[in-house]
Design a protein around this motif. Structure first.
Motif, PDB file in Angstrom:
ATOM      1  N   LEU A  92       0.828  -1.207   0.000  1.00 41.85           N
ATOM      2  CA  LEU A  92       0.000   0.000   0.000  1.00 41.85           C
ATOM      3  C   LEU A  92       0.865   1.261   0.000  1.00 41.85           C
ATOM      4  CD1 LEU A  92      -2.997   0.857   0.219  1.00 41.85           C
ATOM      5  CD2 LEU A  92      -2.673   0.905   2.687  1.00 41.85           C
ATOM      6  N   LEU A  93       1.838   1.320   0.905  1.00 39.49           N
ATOM      7  CA  LEU A  93       2.729   2.482   0.995  1.00 39.49           C
ATOM      8  C   LEU A  93       3.543   2.641  -0.283  1.00 39.49           C
ATOM      9  CD1 LEU A  93       4.003   2.012   4.665  1.00 39.49           C
ATOM     10  CD2 LEU A  93       2.262   3.605   3.862  1.00 39.49           C
ATOM     11  N   THR A 144       2.652   8.423   3.153  1.00 43.29           N
ATOM     12  CA  THR A 144       2.234   7.883   4.442  1.00 43.29           C
ATOM     13  C   THR A 144       0.854   8.416   4.816  1.00 43.29           C
ATOM     14  OG1 THR A 144       3.370   9.679   5.604  1.00 43.29           O
ATOM     15  CG2 THR A 144       4.600   7.638   5.259  1.00 43.29           C
ATOM     16  N   PRO A 145       0.066   7.658   5.559  1.00 41.14           N
ATOM     17  CA  PRO A 145      -1.304   8.088   5.885  1.00 41.14           C
ATOM     18  C   PRO A 145      -1.352   9.259   6.850  1.00 41.14           C
ATOM     19  CG  PRO A 145      -0.761   6.059   7.041  1.00 41.14           C
ATOM     20  CD  PRO A 145       0.368   6.317   6.099  1.00 41.14           C
ATOM     21  N   LEU A 166      -7.409   3.816   6.156  1.00 43.43           N
ATOM     22  CA  LEU A 166      -6.360   4.835   6.148  1.00 43.43           C
ATOM     23  C   LEU A 166      -6.720   5.954   5.172  1.00 43.43           C
ATOM     24  CD1 LEU A 166      -3.341   2.374   5.852  1.00 43.43           C
ATOM     25  CD2 LEU A 166      -4.116   3.482   7.947  1.00 43.43           C
ATOM     26  N   THR A 167      -6.396   7.185   5.545  1.00 42.72           N
ATOM     27  CA  THR A 167      -6.597   8.336   4.668  1.00 42.72           C
ATOM     28  C   THR A 167      -5.248   8.977   4.373  1.00 42.72           C
ATOM     29  OG1 THR A 167      -8.804   8.752   5.567  1.00 42.72           O
ATOM     30  CG2 THR A 167      -7.738  10.558   4.371  1.00 42.72           C
ATOM     31  N   PHE A 168      -4.977   9.198   3.081  1.00 42.79           N
ATOM     32  CA  PHE A 168      -3.705   9.771   2.634  1.00 42.79           C
ATOM     33  C   PHE A 168      -3.938  11.187   2.091  1.00 42.79           C
ATOM     34  CE2 PHE A 168      -3.074   5.279   2.739  1.00 42.79           C
ATOM     35  CZ  PHE A 168      -1.714   5.060   2.948  1.00 42.79           C
ATOM     36  N   GLU A 169      -2.849  11.783   1.605  1.00 36.24           N
ATOM     37  CA  GLU A 169      -2.957  13.102   0.975  1.00 36.24           C
ATOM     38  C   GLU A 169      -3.891  13.040  -0.226  1.00 36.24           C
ATOM     39  OE1 GLU A 169      -1.675  15.883   2.022  1.00 36.24           O
ATOM     40  OE2 GLU A 169      -0.431  15.084   3.646  1.00 36.24           O
ATOM     41  N   ARG A 170      -4.476  14.174  -0.570  1.00 35.93           N
ATOM     42  CA  ARG A 170      -5.375  14.330  -1.720  1.00 35.93           C
ATOM     43  C   ARG A 170      -6.620  13.464  -1.611  1.00 35.93           C
ATOM     44  NH1 ARG A 170      -0.370  13.674  -3.427  1.00 35.93           N
ATOM     45  NH2 ARG A 170      -0.797  11.548  -4.176  1.00 35.93           N
ATOM     46  N   GLY A 171      -6.949  13.035  -0.387  1.00 41.36           N
ATOM     47  CA  GLY A 171      -8.185  12.310  -0.157  1.00 41.36           C
ATOM     48  C   GLY A 171      -8.157  10.843  -0.538  1.00 41.36           C
ATOM     49  N   GLU A 229       7.710   2.327   8.766  1.00 38.27           N
ATOM     50  CA  GLU A 229       6.401   2.957   8.575  1.00 38.27           C
ATOM     51  C   GLU A 229       5.274   1.950   8.727  1.00 38.27           C
ATOM     52  OE1 GLU A 229       3.708   5.944   8.173  1.00 38.27           O
ATOM     53  OE2 GLU A 229       5.875   6.060   8.510  1.00 38.27           O
ATOM     54  N   VAL A 230       5.491   0.724   8.254  1.00 39.12           N
ATOM     55  CA  VAL A 230       4.487  -0.324   8.437  1.00 39.12           C
ATOM     56  C   VAL A 230       4.263  -0.584   9.921  1.00 39.12           C
ATOM     57  CG1 VAL A 230       4.036  -2.787   8.139  1.00 39.12           C
ATOM     58  CG2 VAL A 230       4.866  -1.439   6.211  1.00 39.12           C
TER      59      VAL A 230
END
Length: 320
Positions: free
Chosen positions: A172-173, A179-180, A203-208, A300-301
């Motif tokens: 995912l990353l 990163t979320p 999880l929510t990341f940048e730009r939605g 990060e995981v």
């Protein structure tokens, strides 16, 4: 060729032993269960066997694979790097973010390769998907839905999210490239009173961009898949079949469905991601290059899993 010492020849470690042996790169095996040594000598003739890491460090080896239970990863990896050896740690890297962060710093100080066994990153299909996302085949990324479920081997220390979800989070990353910003999680403890065996992580990341991961080791059938949604279509990865399908369909701004067809963009054969991972580790040692699944990816995981576990431990909010 560089030589590798495998620490732990148990449930998964034996696969590392077999792979490096077949590659002609196995320096030896560290296995604390002495009762298995005779069988290991029979299966891997001429290979050195040791009862502990201290003994193994005296042998001629360029790198070490840590394939022992997760609670031992930090201590062993630290010991190996301070002894001047590169290291590949099986997932999860550690069971705490603080320990993971410490290993990343030790790798910098000692100038050692630190790689994490995020096996799914070494599936060719994942590289295909990464390229398709970068070329905007499905437009702008909206969401990724992953599920990893089966009637699996129940753990008594880490929950199913730590056991099953590590590979998916690493992927995912890698695919999102960030990163979320926030997370939500729910889980159920059906088999053991303190260990979740079924979890939903959001999880929510940048730009939605959003990601959703379902893990369960209490499920009657095996389900391993990923659905990636974009503004111009979908990508579906069927892990069991090693098939990636592009769906050119969606919903217009006037809320009407559109469909321009379906295409299988990748169909694998006899992939061996573990062999790919082992060869990558050898290459990184030889070239002194940074691994695809490096310590930062592993750290990060672990951070996400630790934060999710803290939320799980807070329990439900009662509705009055």
């Amino acid at each position: 060729m560089e030589k590798i010492m495998v620490v732990g020849a148990g449930h998964w470690g034996i696969n590392h032993v077999k792979t490096f042996y077949e590659l002609g790169a196995l320096a030896g095996i560290v296995e604390s269960n002495l009762e298995t040594h005779e069988e290991l000598r029979s299966r891997f003739p001429g290979i050195l066997l040791f009862a502990n890491v201290e003994e193994g460090l005296q042998a001629d080896a360029d790198g070490f694979v840590i394939a022992t239970p997760a609670p031992t990863h930090f201590k062993l990896a630290k010991q190996v790097m301070f002894a001047g050896k590169d290291v590949l740690i099986e997932k999860p890297m550690t069971l705490s973010y603080q320990e993971a962060e410490s290993l990343v710093e030790i790798a910098k100080v000692t100038n050692r390769i630190l790689m994490v066994g995020h096996l799914l990153l070494y599936q060719p299909a994942i590289q295909i998907i990464k390229g398709l996302l970068e070329s905007k085949v499905i437009g702008t990324l909206r969401s990724i839905h992953q599920q990893r479920m089966k009637l699996g081997r129940v753990r008594s220390v880490e929950n199913v999210m730590w056991s099953f979800g590590v590979h998916d989070l690493a992927v995912l990353l890698y695919l999102i490239g960030g990163t979320p910003r926030s997370l939500q999680v729910t889980g159920q403890k059906a088999v053991q009173p303190e260990i979740e065996d079924d979890t939903y992580l959001h999880l929510t990341f940048e730009r939605g961009v959003q990601a959703h991961l379902r893990t369960s080791w209490l499920w009657p059938v095996q389900e391993r898949s990923m659905v990636i949604s974009g503004t111009e279509g979908f990508l579906v990865y069927e892990e069991d079949k090693q098939i990636v399908t592009l769906y050119r369909k969606g919903v217009n701004s006037d809320l009407q469905n559109w469909d321009q067809g379906t295409e299988v963009v990748y169909q694998g054969g006899e992939e061996n991601p573990l062999k790919n991972e082992c060869e990558h580790f050898l290459s990184c040692i030889h070239e002194r290059s940074n691994p695809l699944s490096d310590g930062l990816n592993g750290k990060e995981v672990v951070r996400i899993l630790e934060q999710a576990s803290l939320l799980l431990n807070k329990g439900d909010i009662l509705i009055e």
